[in-house]
Write a protein that holds these residues in place. Structure first.
Motif, PDB file in Angstrom:
ATOM      1  N   ARG A   1       0.835  -1.198   0.000  1.00  0.00           N
ATOM      2  CA  ARG A   1       0.000   0.000   0.000  1.00  0.00           C
ATOM      3  C   ARG A   1       0.872   1.251   0.000  1.00  0.00           C
ATOM      4  NH1 ARG A   1      -2.903   2.452   4.532  1.00  0.00           N
ATOM      5  NH2 ARG A   1      -4.929   3.273   3.893  1.00  0.00           N
ATOM      6  N   SER A   2       1.960   1.202   0.746  1.00  0.00           N
ATOM      7  CA  SER A   2       2.866   2.344   0.802  1.00  0.00           C
ATOM      8  C   SER A   2       3.556   2.570  -0.539  1.00  0.00           C
ATOM      9  CB  SER A   2       3.908   2.115   1.907  1.00  0.00           C
ATOM     10  OG  SER A   2       4.768   3.225   2.015  1.00  0.00           O
ATOM     11  N   ILE A   3       4.032   1.490  -1.176  1.00  0.00           N
ATOM     12  CA  ILE A   3       4.711   1.620  -2.470  1.00  0.00           C
ATOM     13  C   ILE A   3       3.750   2.108  -3.547  1.00  0.00           C
ATOM     14  CG2 ILE A   3       5.930   0.361  -4.301  1.00  0.00           C
ATOM     15  CD1 ILE A   3       7.075  -1.450  -2.097  1.00  0.00           C
ATOM     16  N   ARG A   4       2.541   1.549  -3.583  1.00  0.00           N
ATOM     17  CA  ARG A   4       1.551   2.002  -4.561  1.00  0.00           C
ATOM     18  C   ARG A   4       1.223   3.482  -4.339  1.00  0.00           C
ATOM     19  NH1 ARG A   4      -2.283  -1.121  -7.098  1.00  0.00           N
ATOM     20  NH2 ARG A   4      -2.887   0.930  -7.941  1.00  0.00           N
ATOM     21  N   GLY A   5       1.137   3.888  -3.087  1.00  0.00           N
ATOM     22  CA  GLY A   5       0.860   5.290  -2.793  1.00  0.00           C
ATOM     23  C   GLY A   5       1.970   6.205  -3.284  1.00  0.00           C
TER      24      GLY A   5
END
Length: 596
Positions: free
Chosen positions: A535-539
């Motif tokens: 989720r952090s990388i996609r964000g």
């Protein structure tokens, strides 16, 4: 033995190598002399790292690799108390260093060091060494090398460790008895049957897996050396190794399993709520509560569920969602008929991705990996696959439980551009301190693995709606973990509740579902890392796409992310936002330069 943020299984897979001395020295000569704060920090983390290698009996090879030494580490309570004292002193030393006086790179080093040592210290304080295994990973497992060594010295060190096994096992048994006495144990329901993994090693003859290891000594070591090593191995296995495993097997069956706790929640352990909070922080490196994570999980499950229903319609299926899952789990077209068919399909996916790697990265590693079947002695209780520097393992046990429609996503995650590729990039990454090369944070590493499954859409890997559904099923699997892990350990869910939840929301096979739920029960917090990291990388990617617009290029974005190395998620977010700001400034300056 639990190594906290520094995962032993991952270390063995990554086997990082230091850069050659000459280029590093040349680069160092060009840098300004470090200030006092930097000197203190470097002395601190370099001393701790050397001490840690001695404590856990690692030796350095000429090429810079750290390998297992000629004995096993001490795991007595006294040894762990000494480690606690050392790490407390190290943390006090770190607290005394003014962070504002450090360079950007040294601030990263300080953050990685702090997070890693804090996890080690917390686990030692909670005495996790009194339950030194879980449903997935065992202190008695992973001691036999997967591939033949190439040097006689490596076999001699292995023999030294085998001579030391009785002492090492006895210390672990004593620790487990202490854990049982205070109500600290692995839940019984999650480890039933794991004692079978001990059985092959309790045999004294040629059927012992260690015997096969010494039978495979390469011919280039010479016949005399081969015979001498094999003769000593035969005696050691017969007189020391097999009896030690047999003793451990009796203990597990007669004492540990009958007395292991019947509850499943981490909160039911001594000081359980604080322990679970520490595990959440260790594996996610984020300041989130169990309640916050539970809610994030429910929201993501609802979002992915809608996407799965849409893909089901694209596949032309007319029945209900539950009927579609039953169809995927039972129709023979979705399953390999032989282990080679499964391995071959995984290999096909890796080669398909190889043709697109230059679109994803500005630089590619030289190191290659192979695809192997999970070893037979652990396959029944092992995950579907696992990737590392030298090999990517695919589980061919119980083929009716290994659907091909999820194999593309699994291969992306474990092999390329997932963990095997990630490990090779780490091997050849820019120069950084030795401890940074061998520290692994699950949120960063597993977040990248899940992100690469999503990248398969851009790469055109998913050839049918069923494979796309398999990808979504894997994404759902990781999102559901947020709900299940916190449900089990914070809210008191039963094992059956967890099984039902995963069964209702994913197309995973029943065997895999049971294996996974047992892993979450016996390894609190670890399952949370995957989706939160993803989720952090996609964000961050969305931020980069918004900031850079048409100038966004995924290749330098990915290279910057992997060249950062394994870091806590807050550090990853800070540094990648710095990268985005730099690229945005370059983009804004380009038109001005053209105008002049």
């Amino acid at each position: 033995m639990k190594f906290g943020a520094l995962s032993l299984s991952v270390l063995l897979a990554l086997l990082p190598v230091a850069h050659a001395a000459a280029p590093a020295q040349t680069e160092a000569a060009a840098r300004p002399a470090p200030n006092a704060a930097t000197q203190r920090l470097r002395a601190l983390y370099e001393a701790e790292w050397q001490w840690r290698q001695r404590e856990f009996v690692q030796v350095r090879e000429p090429d810079g690799r750290w390998e297992d030494g000629d004995r096993m580490p001490s795991v007595t309570p006294q040894a762990w108390q000494a480690r606690i004292a050392y790490w407390e002193k190290a943390m006090a030393g770190l607290d005394a260093i003014p962070e504002a006086e450090l360079s950007d790179e040294e601030r990263i080093n300080a953050a990685v060091f702090r997070t890693s040592v804090a996890a080690q210290l917390n686990n030692a304080r909670f005495r996790t060494y009194e339950a030194p295994f879980n449903s997935d990973t065992f202190f008695w497992g992973g001691l036999n090398p997967r591939r033949p060594y190439q040097k006689a010295e490596e076999y001699r060190r292995l023999l030294g460790r085998l001579h030391d096994l009785p002492r090492y096992f006895d210390e672990n048994i004593a620790n487990m008895r202490a854990g049982l006495k205070r109500g600290y144990s692995v839940p019984r329901v999650a480890i039933e049957g794991r004692d079978k993994t001990i059985e092959p090693y309790a045999k004294p003859g040629a059927d012992n897996p260690f015997s096969a290891t010494f039978a495979a000594i390469p011919a280039h070591l010479g016949e005399d050396t081969r015979r001498a090593l094999q003769a000593e191995a035969e005696r050691t296995i017969r007189d020391e190794v097999a009896p030690a495993y047999a003793k451990l097997l009796r203990f597990m069956r007669e004492e540990y399993l009958p007395q292991a706790r019947t509850s499943t929640a981490a909160r039911d352990l001594p000081d359980g709520q604080a322990f679970y909070r520490s595990q959440i922080l260790e594996y996610t490196t984020l300041p989130l509560s169990a309640a916050q994570i539970h809610e994030i999980g429910k929201q993501e499950v609802a979002r992915i569920s809608a996407e799965m229903h849409e893909v089901m319609r694209k596949a032309g299926f007319k029945g209900s969602f539950a009927e579609f899952l039953a169809y995927l789990r039972s129709d023979p077209q979705f399953y390999a008929k032989t282990p080679r068919e499964l391995l071959s399909y995984s290999a096909y996916v890796t080669k398909k991705v190889d043709g697109r790697l230059e679109d994803l990265f500005t630089q590619l590693p030289r190191k290659r990996f192979t695809i192997l079947a999970v070893p037979a002695d652990i396959a029944p209780i092992y995950t579907s696959g696992r990737g590392g520097l030298d090999s990517c393992l695919m589980n061919t046990y119980d083929l009716p439980s290994r659907p091909l429609y999820t194999l593309a996503a699994l291969t992306l995650h474990e092999c390329v551009p997932g963990h095997s590729h990630q490990a090779a990039m780490a091997l050849e990454a820019p120069d950084r301190p030795d401890f940074r090369r061998q520290t692994y944070f699950s949120g960063y590493g597993e977040g990248w693995g899940l992100y690469t499954e999503w990248l398969g859409i851009e790469l055109g890997v998913y050839e049918t709606p069923y494979e796309d559904f398999g990808r979504l099923s894997f994404e759902m699997w990781r999102a559901a973990r947020l709900v299940i892990d916190t449900g089990l350990h914070e809210y008191g869910w039963t094992r059956q509740q967890a099984i039902d939840y995963l069964s209702q929301h994913t197309a995973l096979a029943p065997h895999d579902i049971r294996t996974e739920i047992d892993r979450y029960i016996s390894w609190p917090g670890q399952a949370l890392a995957y989706y939160l990291g993803y989720r952090s990388i996609r964000g961050l990617r969305s931020e980069a796409e918004t900031a850079l617009g048409e100038r966004f290029n995924p290749a330098p974005f990915h290279t910057a992310l992997l060249n950062l190395g394994s870091v806590p998620l807050p550090v990853m977010e800070r540094e990648m936002r710095r990268y985005i700001a730099t690229e945005q400034a370059k983009a804004q300056a380009a038109p001005d330069a053209a105008a002049h």
